[in-house]
Design an enzyme around this catalytic site. Structure first.
Site, PDB file in Angstrom:
ATOM      1  N   ASP A  28       0.853  -1.200   0.000  1.00  0.00           N
ATOM      2  CA  ASP A  28       0.000   0.000   0.000  1.00  0.00           C
ATOM      3  C   ASP A  28       0.887   1.247   0.000  1.00  0.00           C
ATOM      4  O   ASP A  28       1.892   1.321   0.711  1.00  0.00           O
ATOM      5  CB  ASP A  28      -0.902  -0.009   1.238  1.00  0.00           C
ATOM      6  CG  ASP A  28      -2.064   0.954   1.111  1.00  0.00           C
ATOM      7  OD1 ASP A  28      -3.222   0.500   1.041  1.00  0.00           O
ATOM      8  OD2 ASP A  28      -1.819   2.179   1.062  1.00  0.00           O
ATOM      9  N   VAL A  56     -10.973   2.623  -3.592  1.00  0.00           N
ATOM     10  CA  VAL A  56     -10.661   2.057  -4.909  1.00  0.00           C
ATOM     11  C   VAL A  56     -11.660   0.934  -5.171  1.00  0.00           C
ATOM     12  O   VAL A  56     -11.718  -0.046  -4.415  1.00  0.00           O
ATOM     13  CB  VAL A  56      -9.214   1.526  -4.966  1.00  0.00           C
ATOM     14  CG1 VAL A  56      -8.932   0.893  -6.328  1.00  0.00           C
ATOM     15  CG2 VAL A  56      -8.212   2.654  -4.697  1.00  0.00           C
ATOM     16  N   HIS A  89     -10.268  -5.669  -3.031  1.00  0.00           N
ATOM     17  CA  HIS A  89      -8.916  -5.947  -2.526  1.00  0.00           C
ATOM     18  C   HIS A  89      -8.992  -6.282  -1.051  1.00  0.00           C
ATOM     19  O   HIS A  89      -9.848  -5.790  -0.328  1.00  0.00           O
ATOM     20  CB  HIS A  89      -7.986  -4.753  -2.758  1.00  0.00           C
ATOM     21  CG  HIS A  89      -8.542  -3.442  -2.289  1.00  0.00           C
ATOM     22  ND1 HIS A  89      -9.486  -2.744  -3.000  1.00  0.00           N
ATOM     23  CD2 HIS A  89      -8.302  -2.703  -1.174  1.00  0.00           C
ATOM     24  CE1 HIS A  89      -9.799  -1.637  -2.352  1.00  0.00           C
ATOM     25  NE2 HIS A  89      -9.102  -1.597  -1.224  1.00  0.00           N
TER      26      HIS A  89
HETATM   27  P1  AMP Z   1      -9.675   1.166   0.198  1.00  0.00           P
HETATM   28  O1  AMP Z   1      -9.769   2.524   0.841  1.00  0.00           O
HETATM   29  O2  AMP Z   1     -10.112   0.020   1.073  1.00  0.00           O
HETATM   30  O3  AMP Z   1     -10.386   1.174  -1.140  1.00  0.00           O
HETATM   31  O4  AMP Z   1      -8.134   0.894  -0.049  1.00  0.00           O
HETATM   32  C1  AMP Z   1      -7.460   1.467  -1.122  1.00  0.00           C
HETATM   33  C2  AMP Z   1      -6.000   1.508  -0.734  1.00  0.00           C
HETATM   34  O5  AMP Z   1      -5.249   1.719  -1.910  1.00  0.00           O
HETATM   35  C3  AMP Z   1      -5.622   2.619   0.248  1.00  0.00           C
HETATM   36  O6  AMP Z   1      -5.089   2.039   1.440  1.00  0.00           O
HETATM   37  C4  AMP Z   1      -4.578   3.428  -0.519  1.00  0.00           C
HETATM   38  O7  AMP Z   1      -3.523   3.878   0.302  1.00  0.00           O
HETATM   39  C5  AMP Z   1      -4.106   2.423  -1.557  1.00  0.00           C
HETATM   40  N1  AMP Z   1      -3.566   2.991  -2.775  1.00  0.00           N
HETATM   41  C6  AMP Z   1      -4.082   4.001  -3.521  1.00  0.00           C
HETATM   42  N2  AMP Z   1      -3.312   4.231  -4.601  1.00  0.00           N
HETATM   43  C7  AMP Z   1      -2.299   3.336  -4.536  1.00  0.00           C
HETATM   44  C8  AMP Z   1      -1.164   3.057  -5.366  1.00  0.00           C
HETATM   45  N3  AMP Z   1      -0.923   3.747  -6.501  1.00  0.00           N
HETATM   46  N4  AMP Z   1      -0.311   2.068  -4.992  1.00  0.00           N
HETATM   47  C9  AMP Z   1      -0.526   1.379  -3.860  1.00  0.00           C
HETATM   48  N5  AMP Z   1      -1.589   1.572  -3.046  1.00  0.00           N
HETATM   49  C10 AMP Z   1      -2.452   2.545  -3.373  1.00  0.00           C
END
Ligand code: AMP
Length: 114
Positions: A31, A96, A100
């Protein structure tokens, strides 16, 4: 054709990701904003938007993710103490919309989560 999700782009190598695991069904990367010393996102290659959007056809895939997650935690050195989180929907913290699993470990984890 639907636009690729952010995580599809990472899995395809279009956006950089710190990959820790890959197989034909899923991949995992660190992350970008870690909530713990170990914070890995395990993502199915199939872009299911939310857990609630999965169907019976996805049962094998969902089971696969649950079997892979402990292996990743163990490879990170925390096979005996890790947490899995799936945020489903914006009000639950999902940002996102490509399913996941958060694999979190490496510090004491309180309960209930915030
Ligand atoms: P969620 O809020 O459960 O949808 O988790 C999405 C996660 O994606 C968050 O913890 C973000 O920090 C992570 N995230 C967003 N963009 C990226 C990226 N480019 N690479 C790695 N993690 C990311």
């Amino acid at each position: 054709m639907a636009e690729m999700t952010l995580f599809e782009k990472i899995l395809a190598g279009e956006i950089p990701g710190d990959m820790v695991y890959e197989d034909e069904h899923c991949a995992a990367f660190r992350d970008i904003n870690p909530a713990a010393p170990v914070h890995v996102l395990l993502v199915p290659r199939k872009p299911i938007p939310r857990l609630a959007d999965a169907s019976g056809d996805d049962a094998g895939l969902l089971g696969h993710l649950l079997l892979v997650a402990p292996k990743i935690a163990a490879a990170e050195g925390f096979g005996d103490a890790f947490r899995l989180v799936v945020n489903n929907g914006a009000d639950a913290g999902q940002s996102v919309f490509h399913l996941h699993l958060h694999i979190i470990a490496g510090r004491p984890l309180k309960w209930p989560p915030g």
